[in-house]
Design a protein around this motif. Structure first.
Motif, PDB file in Angstrom:
ATOM      1  N   GLY A  54      36.817 101.787 -33.748  1.00 15.35           N
ATOM      2  CA  GLY A  54      37.419 103.197 -32.846  1.00 15.35           C
ATOM      3  C   GLY A  54      38.827 103.060 -32.632  1.00 15.35           C
ATOM      4  O   GLY A  54      39.350 102.118 -32.997  1.00 15.35           O
ATOM      5  N   ARG A  55      39.137 103.698 -31.208  1.00 17.68           N
ATOM      6  CA  ARG A  55      40.404 104.158 -30.952  1.00 17.68           C
ATOM      7  C   ARG A  55      41.038 102.845 -30.136  1.00 17.68           C
ATOM      8  O   ARG A  55      39.626 102.602 -29.907  1.00 17.68           O
ATOM      9  N   ASP A  56      41.963 102.790 -30.093  1.00 14.84           N
ATOM     10  CA  ASP A  56      42.364 101.452 -28.633  1.00 14.84           C
ATOM     11  C   ASP A  56      41.987 100.235 -28.982  1.00 14.84           C
ATOM     12  O   ASP A  56      41.233  99.973 -27.385  1.00 14.84           O
ATOM     13  N   GLY A  57      41.266  99.864 -30.054  1.00 14.12           N
ATOM     14  CA  GLY A  57      40.128  98.878 -29.861  1.00 14.12           C
ATOM     15  C   GLY A  57      38.860  98.689 -29.637  1.00 14.12           C
ATOM     16  O   GLY A  57      38.337  97.779 -29.474  1.00 14.12           O
ATOM     17  N   ALA A  58      38.538  99.545 -29.540  1.00 14.56           N
ATOM     18  CA  ALA A  58      36.654 100.149 -29.556  1.00 14.56           C
ATOM     19  C   ALA A  58      36.840  99.911 -30.388  1.00 14.56           C
ATOM     20  O   ALA A  58      36.212 100.182 -31.444  1.00 14.56           O
ATOM     21  N   SER A  59      34.415  99.758 -30.625  1.00 10.85           N
ATOM     22  CA  SER A  59      33.768 100.270 -31.883  1.00 10.85           C
ATOM     23  C   SER A  59      32.679 101.024 -31.231  1.00 10.85           C
ATOM     24  O   SER A  59      32.438 101.426 -29.614  1.00 10.85           O
ATOM     25  N   VAL A  60      32.137 101.894 -32.782  1.00 10.42           N
ATOM     26  CA  VAL A  60      31.202 102.482 -32.220  1.00 10.42           C
ATOM     27  C   VAL A  60      29.908 101.274 -32.921  1.00 10.42           C
ATOM     28  O   VAL A  60      30.081 101.659 -34.260  1.00 10.42           O
ATOM     29  N   TRP A  61      28.850 101.864 -32.636  1.00 14.24           N
ATOM     30  CA  TRP A  61      27.812 101.287 -32.983  1.00 14.24           C
ATOM     31  C   TRP A  61      26.738 102.693 -33.585  1.00 14.24           C
ATOM     32  O   TRP A  61      26.108 103.189 -32.590  1.00 14.24           O
ATOM     33  N   PHE A  62      26.138 102.480 -34.616  1.00 18.69           N
ATOM     34  CA  PHE A  62      25.354 104.131 -34.496  1.00 18.69           C
ATOM     35  C   PHE A  62      23.566 103.000 -34.467  1.00 18.69           C
ATOM     36  O   PHE A  62      23.275 102.206 -35.698  1.00 18.69           O
ATOM     37  N   TYR A  63      23.102 103.472 -33.928  1.00 21.00           N
ATOM     38  CA  TYR A  63      20.999 103.626 -34.408  1.00 21.00           C
ATOM     39  C   TYR A  63      20.860 105.270 -34.777  1.00 21.00           C
ATOM     40  O   TYR A  63      20.457 105.490 -33.695  1.00 21.00           O
ATOM     41  N   ALA A  74      24.914 106.790 -31.014  1.00 18.92           N
ATOM     42  CA  ALA A  74      25.673 105.804 -31.199  1.00 18.92           C
ATOM     43  C   ALA A  74      26.258 105.541 -29.543  1.00 18.92           C
ATOM     44  O   ALA A  74      26.490 105.708 -27.876  1.00 18.92           O
ATOM     45  N   VAL A  75      26.780 103.915 -29.115  1.00 22.23           N
ATOM     46  CA  VAL A  75      27.237 103.124 -28.618  1.00 22.23           C
ATOM     47  C   VAL A  75      28.483 103.082 -29.129  1.00 22.23           C
ATOM     48  O   VAL A  75      28.886 102.168 -29.916  1.00 22.23           O
ATOM     49  N   VAL A  76      29.564 103.288 -27.873  1.00 26.53           N
ATOM     50  CA  VAL A  76      30.773 102.704 -27.924  1.00 26.53           C
ATOM     51  C   VAL A  76      30.690 102.172 -26.652  1.00 26.53           C
ATOM     52  O   VAL A  76      30.604 102.154 -25.890  1.00 26.53           O
ATOM     53  N   LEU A  77      31.686 101.087 -27.508  1.00 21.28           N
ATOM     54  CA  LEU A  77      31.959  99.516 -26.639  1.00 21.28           C
ATOM     55  C   LEU A  77      33.847  99.532 -26.154  1.00 21.28           C
ATOM     56  O   LEU A  77      34.460  99.833 -27.985  1.00 21.28           O
ATOM     57  N   GLY A  78      34.209  98.656 -25.696  1.00 21.70           N
ATOM     58  CA  GLY A  78      35.638  98.962 -25.383  1.00 21.70           C
ATOM     59  C   GLY A  78      35.815  97.567 -26.657  1.00 21.70           C
ATOM     60  O   GLY A  78      34.976  96.859 -26.721  1.00 21.70           O
ATOM     61  N   ARG A  84      30.546 101.697 -22.621  1.00 22.17           N
ATOM     62  CA  ARG A  84      32.133 102.501 -22.333  1.00 22.17           C
ATOM     63  C   ARG A  84      30.153 103.755 -22.497  1.00 22.17           C
ATOM     64  O   ARG A  84      30.763 105.004 -21.499  1.00 22.17           O
ATOM     65  N   SER A  85      29.522 104.180 -24.072  1.00 22.67           N
ATOM     66  CA  SER A  85      29.107 105.729 -23.568  1.00 22.67           C
ATOM     67  C   SER A  85      28.105 105.370 -24.482  1.00 22.67           C
ATOM     68  O   SER A  85      28.375 104.411 -25.569  1.00 22.67           O
ATOM     69  N   VAL A  86      26.776 106.227 -24.237  1.00 25.68           N
ATOM     70  CA  VAL A  86      25.482 106.522 -25.618  1.00 25.68           C
ATOM     71  C   VAL A  86      25.103 106.734 -25.602  1.00 25.68           C
ATOM     72  O   VAL A  86      24.862 108.499 -24.454  1.00 25.68           O
ATOM     73  N   GLU A  87      25.942 107.820 -26.472  1.00 28.78           N
ATOM     74  CA  GLU A  87      24.864 109.290 -26.870  1.00 28.78           C
ATOM     75  C   GLU A  87      24.855 109.385 -28.126  1.00 28.78           C
ATOM     76  O   GLU A  87      24.599 109.174 -29.061  1.00 28.78           O
ATOM     77  N   GLN A  88      23.844 110.719 -28.360  1.00 26.71           N
ATOM     78  CA  GLN A  88      23.168 111.470 -29.096  1.00 26.71           C
ATOM     79  C   GLN A  88      24.190 111.751 -30.494  1.00 26.71           C
ATOM     80  O   GLN A  88      24.423 113.024 -29.679  1.00 26.71           O
TER      81      GLN A  88
END
Length: 164
Positions: A54-63, A74-78, A84-88
C-alpha cells in the motif's frame, strides 16, 4: 449436578466458544486498530489470499469469505505491522469509485483484492474480472472489463445469473 451433567455443560460451553471464535475470525472482529499485529491477524483470520503493498509502507491483506467469496475483507497494516483498519471491500461505495477509461487494473486490485474468476470473450478486447457479491439477501456479480493497457473499460453490476 451429576458428573455427567457437568461434563455435558462444559462440552456445550466449549462448543459455543469454538463456534464464536470461528465467527469472530470471519471478518476480523477482535482485531483493534493500533494494537493488533500482523501475527494477530494471521492467528485470527489465517493466511491472506493476497498481500499488496500500500501507500507509505503499508500493506493490504485480502480475505475472500462466505459462499463463493461474496465478501472480501481487507486488513490494512502499517509499516510497523500494526492494524490500521479492517473493512469489507465488496460494497456499492467501492463500485462507485470505478471510472471506465480512467481506473487502472492495479487500482481495482487494491480496492477489491484478487478476482475469484477471470475470463475473456472473442467479441471484446481485454479480460473480464468477476467478483460475486451479496447485497442484503440478493446475490449479485460485479464484472469489470480491463483492456491490455491495464485500464477499466466497462463495469457491470447485476443479479447473479446462476440464481435466476
Amino acid at each position: 449436578m451429576t458428573t455427567a451433567g457437568r461434563w455435558i455443560r462444559h462440552a456445550a460451553a466449549a462448543t459455543i466458544a469454538a463456534f464464536a471464535g470461528g465467527c469472530a475470525s470471519y471478518g476480523g472482529e477482535g482485531l483493534f486498530a493500533g494494537k493488533s499485529t500482523s501475527a494477530d491477524v494471521e492467528a485470527l483470520m489465517g493466511r491472506p489470499a493476497e498481500q499488496l503493498a500500500g501507500r507509505d509502507g503499508a500493506s493490504v491483506w485480502f480475505y475472500p469469505r462466505g459462499p463463493e467469496g461474496r465478501q472480501t475483507y481487507a486488513v490494512v497494516l502499517g509499516p510497523d505491522k500494526l492494524v490500521r483498519s479492517v473493512e469489507q471491500r465488496l460494497t456499492l461505495e467501492n463500485i462507485a469509485k470505478l471510472v471506465p477509461a480512467t481506473t487502472t487494473a492495479k487500482e481495482v486490485r487494491t480496492i477489491f483484492g484478487p478476482p475469484p474468476e477471470t475470463g475473456a470473450t472473442a467479441r471484446q478486447p481485454g479480460i473480464w474480472w468477476s467478483y460475486p457479491m451479496a447485497e442484503y439477501s440478493q446475490l449479485k456479480v460485479l464484472w469489470i472489463r480491463i483492456t491490455d493497457d491495464g485500464i477499466v473499460r466497462e463495469v457491470i453490476y447485476k443479479d447473479d445469473p446462476i440464481t435466476h
